[in-house]
Write a protein that holds these residues in place. Structure first.
Motif, PDB file in Angstrom:
ATOM      1  N   TRP A  12     -22.619 -44.827  55.024  1.00 44.50           N
ATOM      2  CA  TRP A  12     -21.983 -45.166  56.439  1.00 44.50           C
ATOM      3  C   TRP A  12     -22.503 -44.128  57.588  1.00 44.50           C
ATOM      4  N   GLY A  13     -22.902 -42.960  57.042  1.00 47.51           N
ATOM      5  CA  GLY A  13     -23.250 -42.276  58.415  1.00 47.51           C
ATOM      6  C   GLY A  13     -24.658 -42.104  58.524  1.00 47.51           C
ATOM      7  N   ASP A  14     -25.566 -42.861  57.892  1.00 44.69           N
ATOM      8  CA  ASP A  14     -26.827 -42.919  58.197  1.00 44.69           C
ATOM      9  C   ASP A  14     -27.513 -44.254  58.932  1.00 44.69           C
ATOM     10  N   PRO A  15     -27.791 -43.772  60.038  1.00 40.34           N
ATOM     11  CA  PRO A  15     -27.947 -45.338  61.015  1.00 40.34           C
ATOM     12  C   PRO A  15     -29.428 -46.054  60.496  1.00 40.34           C
ATOM     13  N   THR A  23     -11.451 -41.014  45.534  1.00 36.60           N
ATOM     14  CA  THR A  23     -11.196 -42.245  46.254  1.00 36.60           C
ATOM     15  C   THR A  23     -12.321 -42.418  47.388  1.00 36.60           C
ATOM     16  N   VAL A  24     -13.140 -41.423  47.658  1.00 32.57           N
ATOM     17  CA  VAL A  24     -14.278 -41.670  48.499  1.00 32.57           C
ATOM     18  C   VAL A  24     -15.284 -40.895  48.087  1.00 32.57           C
ATOM     19  N   ASN A  25     -16.565 -41.739  47.950  1.00 37.58           N
ATOM     20  CA  ASN A  25     -17.808 -41.238  47.553  1.00 37.58           C
ATOM     21  C   ASN A  25     -18.731 -40.895  48.886  1.00 37.58           C
ATOM     22  N   ALA A  26     -18.577 -39.615  49.338  1.00 44.30           N
ATOM     23  CA  ALA A  26     -19.246 -39.305  50.674  1.00 44.30           C
ATOM     24  C   ALA A  26     -20.141 -38.166  50.371  1.00 44.30           C
ATOM     25  N   ASP A  27     -20.521 -37.590  49.034  1.00 48.07           N
ATOM     26  CA  ASP A  27     -21.360 -36.582  48.949  1.00 48.07           C
ATOM     27  C   ASP A  27     -22.665 -36.844  49.128  1.00 48.07           C
ATOM     28  N   GLY A  28     -23.177 -37.827  49.448  1.00 48.08           N
ATOM     29  CA  GLY A  28     -24.594 -38.341  49.230  1.00 48.08           C
ATOM     30  C   GLY A  28     -24.547 -39.712  48.525  1.00 48.08           C
ATOM     31  N   PHE A  29     -25.984 -40.290  48.722  1.00 41.91           N
ATOM     32  CA  PHE A  29     -26.312 -41.650  48.337  1.00 41.91           C
ATOM     33  C   PHE A  29     -27.797 -41.614  47.908  1.00 41.91           C
ATOM     34  N   GLY A  39     -19.510 -54.628  48.143  1.00 38.19           N
ATOM     35  CA  GLY A  39     -20.846 -53.900  47.724  1.00 38.19           C
ATOM     36  C   GLY A  39     -20.775 -52.404  47.610  1.00 38.19           C
ATOM     37  N   LEU A  40     -22.001 -51.872  47.074  1.00 42.87           N
ATOM     38  CA  LEU A  40     -21.793 -50.536  46.909  1.00 42.87           C
ATOM     39  C   LEU A  40     -21.825 -49.814  48.301  1.00 42.87           C
ATOM     40  N   TYR A  41     -22.166 -50.380  49.263  1.00 37.74           N
ATOM     41  CA  TYR A  41     -22.055 -49.607  50.562  1.00 37.74           C
ATOM     42  C   TYR A  41     -20.515 -49.529  51.150  1.00 37.74           C
ATOM     43  N   ARG A  42     -19.610 -50.571  50.615  1.00 37.56           N
ATOM     44  CA  ARG A  42     -18.338 -50.308  50.952  1.00 37.56           C
ATOM     45  C   ARG A  42     -17.757 -49.612  49.952  1.00 37.56           C
ATOM     46  N   GLN A  43     -18.111 -49.617  48.751  1.00 38.28           N
ATOM     47  CA  GLN A  43     -17.499 -48.646  47.780  1.00 38.28           C
ATOM     48  C   GLN A  43     -17.702 -47.211  48.027  1.00 38.28           C
TER      49      GLN A  43
END
Length: 271
Positions: free
Chosen positions: A67-70, A39-45, A24-28
């Motif tokens: 993944w950093g948002d609890p 390769t990594v989509n870590a600049d916001g969501f 899913g998008l979470y894992r993507q």
């Protein structure tokens, strides 16, 4: 760059579409399977969704990786919606405007996302600034190529263009000004999904239980996923998908074709 997804159909928990699927998008956000650039989509969501009876969507966006948002997974577990648009971001220019640069962008009932990058940003699109009302330029939500492309789309929508025409004309305009740009655009107003495949991957799933998903890549290995050809405009409802070829900026004509299906009907339909 980026991965995004939109859904219209029977009411579903957000997590069933974004978090629970094996890819899913979470894992993507950290392990996309079909991403061609980055390769990594870590600049916001962000995710925007529609509550039944309310045409104006809610949004939840953050500047960091999903993944950093609890709180996100818990929120997605309980919030239900008949339509949504979500994205994870790999920034064209890292650090630009934090949360404000995270899709989905919104105006009224519309939600919008851009997967790709404008080649030569910002210089390449400077000539297009004059096509926008000054107040639209001064009120851009972020200093990013995606925010500017959204302003071009939104100006057309406000002028009365239908969603498909607004996306198609914007893609052709930007591609003419900035050749080799990647312009996968995704738009919904809660009833329909409109999207372009232009330089990156796009897929759709006509769910057997009802509803349509349009995404940068499949979130599972269901054999019903279909890839959208490059240079294509997609229009999807809860029951039908229509694909229309998009020509290069120097070509003048387009023609609608049914979504690929075996055997090919006039439109892909579900009963």
């Amino acid at each position: 760059m980026c991965r995004h997804l939109a859904y219209v159909g029977p009411e579903e928990p957000l997590g069933r579409l974004l978090v629970d699927p094996p890819h899913g998008l979470y894992r993507q956000s950290w392990a996309p399977r079909r991403q061609r650039y980055g390769t990594v989509n870590a600049d916001g969501f962000g995710v925007g969704w529609y509550a039944p009876g309310d045409p104006v969507p809610a949004r939840y966006r953050r500047a960091g990786p999903v993944w950093g948002d609890p709180s996100f997974a818990d929120l997605a577990r309980v919030v239900r919606a008949p339509a949504l648009l979500a994205a994870v971001r790999d920034a064209t220019l890292p650090g630009a405007d934090a949360e404000a640069a995270a899709a989905p962008f919104a105006a009224g009932a519309w939600l919008f996302s851009h997967n790709g990058a404008v080649r030569g940003w910002p210089d390449a699109l400077a000539p297009l600034v004059r096509t926008l009302p000054p107040e639209d330029v001064l009120s851009l939500e972020a200093r990013s190529d995606s925010a500017f492309v959204w302003a071009l789309v939104l100006a057309r929508l406000r002028a009365g263009d239908e969603e498909g025409q607004a996306l198609a004309d914007t893609v052709l305009e930007v591609a003419a000004a900035a050749p080799a740009s990647r312009l996968n655009l995704l738009l919904t107003q809660g009833d329909m999904i409109t999207a372009t495949a232009w330089g990156d991957t796009l897929w759709y799933l006509a769910r057997p239980g009802g509803g349509t998903v349009v995404a940068s890549e499949p979130y599972d290995d269901d054999p019903h996923w279909r890839e959208v050809p490059d240079r294509t405009l997609l229009a999807a409802s809860r029951t039908d998908v229509l694909l229309t070829p998009l020509k290069e900026p120097d070509d003048a004509r387009t023609g609608a074709v049914p979504a690929p299906h075996t055997p090919a009907p006039p439109k892909e339909s579900r009963t």
